[in-house]
Write an enzyme that holds these catalytic residues in place. Structure first.
Site, PDB file in Angstrom:
ATOM      1  N   ASP A  39       3.284   2.536  13.647  1.00 36.95           N
ATOM      2  CA  ASP A  39       3.645   3.319  12.455  1.00 36.95           C
ATOM      3  C   ASP A  39       5.159   3.521  12.350  1.00 36.95           C
ATOM      4  OD1 ASP A  39       0.842   3.738  11.888  1.00 36.95           O
ATOM      5  OD2 ASP A  39       0.853   5.250  13.476  1.00 36.95           O
ATOM      6  N   GLU A 195      -2.638   4.680   2.444  1.00 32.91           N
ATOM      7  CA  GLU A 195      -2.115   5.623   3.420  1.00 32.91           C
ATOM      8  C   GLU A 195      -0.616   5.439   3.580  1.00 32.91           C
ATOM      9  OE1 GLU A 195      -3.803   4.807   7.276  1.00 32.91           O
ATOM     10  OE2 GLU A 195      -3.943   2.667   6.844  1.00 32.91           O
TER      11      GLU A 195
END
Length: 530
Positions: A39, A195
């Protein structure tokens, strides 16, 4: 005490002297970081670049710095602990810091992240190397994820985020200092597994970059609108296409001082975790095109080799810090505990030049505290450490590990007043160990494989050879640090607890809090992608 100091990530062709991607001839290859920096988010401050990543239950979140967008080193840590009871134990696996965001504005860095069960947090620093402020709880809430702030031209502040389970995308007004949300938010987009939104403004448009479709098979979507609350137009700007990079996913669009644009994203790489790629970007009709549009369908595909960003910087070669002789005042930042550190249970001063890990009581390895880990780097490598057993106690186990739901251990077990070299793995629990990318969280010890043999030396040398290509990893031992003997059997590794397999040091006691393991001269030699 807290863990502190910087470490360097490795190199493809010449291990441990730069970044994997740097080819030294004006080009780079992907991944630029062949380790589990999941991420990733990146911002620029002046002529330098800064990266953060999710670390979940590992303490804590690193800050990386680069001068040329390819070579990276760790310079700081946002926090060293999360002050909630579950993180004092190992009940927090898979929780902790999810996808973060880093931004620089008005001479100050800000980092935001959510935990699944506690809420939305932020920290600030005037310098990226710290000190970073104690975490501020912006909102106490469950099941938010992937926050990103944005300050508009008029000074108004906003925060965009998604919800646990990937979507929808929600925008809030926020206080100018970024510490409070001012409304309940407005949903601006709902998509397939949408997301990790990243918001920015360019040429009068508000843009939101969103990974969709899920990590293994997804793509990158861009939304744009003249109004921050929409309605938003949508365009897919990056897909796997004919490339070997599965699901190009979740990252950061970054502009250089020269006006060039680049995109960082991660790729799911099985047992290694999620590795970082860098893609060129060009703009067409107000939309970014990421990578290269090989099939001319208007959507970019990931590149494998490309010219290095024209930053005009040639970063110095830093000493590698995968190794540790434990002679500094603190362990290197490549090390992370699997819970909030218990600073009474480890020491670098008890025996100078050694890391002393006190054994805390645990019924099994995965439930044990005081396990110190670092990221696995590259497709293969080997880690070696010396273990002094002179202060070990009855019931204690200590040594070298491959850490994850699927684990392997080699070390010394003291029982009946004698020391035994032992090997343990729970490999047989998993039908497809090897490179499986399945997220499996298990503490079952019913099918563990265990071997032991007497050992009489005071110091024993332990080695772990990792090979994620074959999926066959193996342990070795030596009494002289020259001749290493295989011990145990091959075992696999896998992605678990939302993180890649790690190597580390452990020390626990099945009976009570008692005993000390003394570790010396940890060495980790790794290579690049196969």
């Amino acid at each position: 005490m807290t863990l502190a100091t910087a470490c360097l990530v490795g190199l493809q062709a010449q291990p441990k002297t730069g970044s994997w991607g740097d080819q030294g001839n004006g080009t780079y290859i992907n991944p630029v970081l062949n380790a589990d920096y999941s991420d990733p988010d990146v911002c620029r401050a002046g002529d330098k670049y800064y990266m953060v990543c999710s670390e979940f239950h590992y303490m804590g979140m690193p800050v990386l710095e680069s001068e040329d967008m390819v070579n990276w080193k760790i310079i700081a840590q946002i926090y060293s602990r999360l002050d909630f009871p579950d993180y004092d134990t190992v009940n927090s696996y898979s929780n902790g810091s999810w996808a973060p965001c880093i931004r620089y504005r008005d001479g100050k860095f800000r980092v935001y992240f959510c935990t699944p069960t506690e809420g939305l947090f932020m920290s600030t620093a005037e310098k990226a190397e710290g000190p970073w402020s104690p975490l501020v709880e912006v909102k106490h809430i469950e099941k938010w994820e992937d926050p990103c702030p944005m300050w508009d031209d008029d000074g108004w502040a906003y925060l965009v985020h998604s919800l646990h389970g990937a979507g929808p995308i929600i925008i809030h007004r926020m206080s100018e200092d970024g510490t409070k949300l001012l409304d309940d938010g407005l949903t601006v987009y709902t998509g397939p597994v949408a997301e990790s939104p990243k918001m920015f403004k360019k040429d009068g448009y508000y843009y939101i970059s969103i990974p969709e479709g899920g990590v293994p098979v997804g793509w990158q979507t861009i939304l744009r609108s003249k109004n921050i609350y929409g309605p938003y137009e949508k365009k897919i700007v990056l897909e796997q296409g004919s490339a070997s990079v599965n699901g190009p996913h979740q990252g950061a669009l970054v502009e250089t001082p020269e006006g060039d644009w680049w995109f960082y994203h991660f790729q799911s790489a099985g047992a290694l975790g999620r590795v970082v790629h860098l893609q060129p970007v060009h703009w067409h009709d107000g939309w970014p095109v990421i990578g290269v549009d090989i099939d001319r369908n208007g959507i970019g595909e990931p590149v494998y080799v490309w010219a290095k960003p024209a930053t005009g910087k040639t970063p110095p070669i830093h000493a590698p810090q995968s190794d540790d002789d434990f002679n500094a005042s603190m362990p290197g930042l490549q090390w992370q505990f699997n819970h909030n550190p218990d600073d009474d249970a480890w020491s670098l001063s008890e025996k100078p030049g050694y890391l002393a890990l006190k054994a805390l009581r645990s019924e099994s390895f995965l439930r044990a505290k005081n396990t110190l880990t670092q990221k696995t780097m590259g497709a293969s490598g080997e880690a070696t450490v010396a273990l002094d057993v002179s202060k070990m106690a009855e019931g204690q186990r200590a040594g070298l590990c491959s850490f994850g739901s699927l684990y392997g251990l080699v070390g010394v077990y003291r029982t009946g007043g004698k020391n035994y070299l032992f090997f343990e793995t729970n490999n047989d629990l998993f039908s497809q160990p090897g490179q499986s990318g399945v997220r499996i969280n298990t503490f079952d010890t019913g099918k563990n494989h265990f071997e032991k043999q007497p050992v009489t030396v005071k110091v024993i040398y332990l080695k772990l050879k990792l090979d994620f290509v074959s999926g066959k990893n193996h342990f070795y031992y030596s009494t002289d640090n020259r001749h290493f003997i295989p011990f145990g059997k091959d075992f696999g590794a896998m992605f678990s607890f939302w993180k890649g397999t790690r190597t580390g040091l452990f020390s626990y006691n099945e009976l009570k809090d008692d005993g000390v393991a003394l570790f010396d001269r940890f060495s980790y030699d790794y290579d690049g992608p196969k």
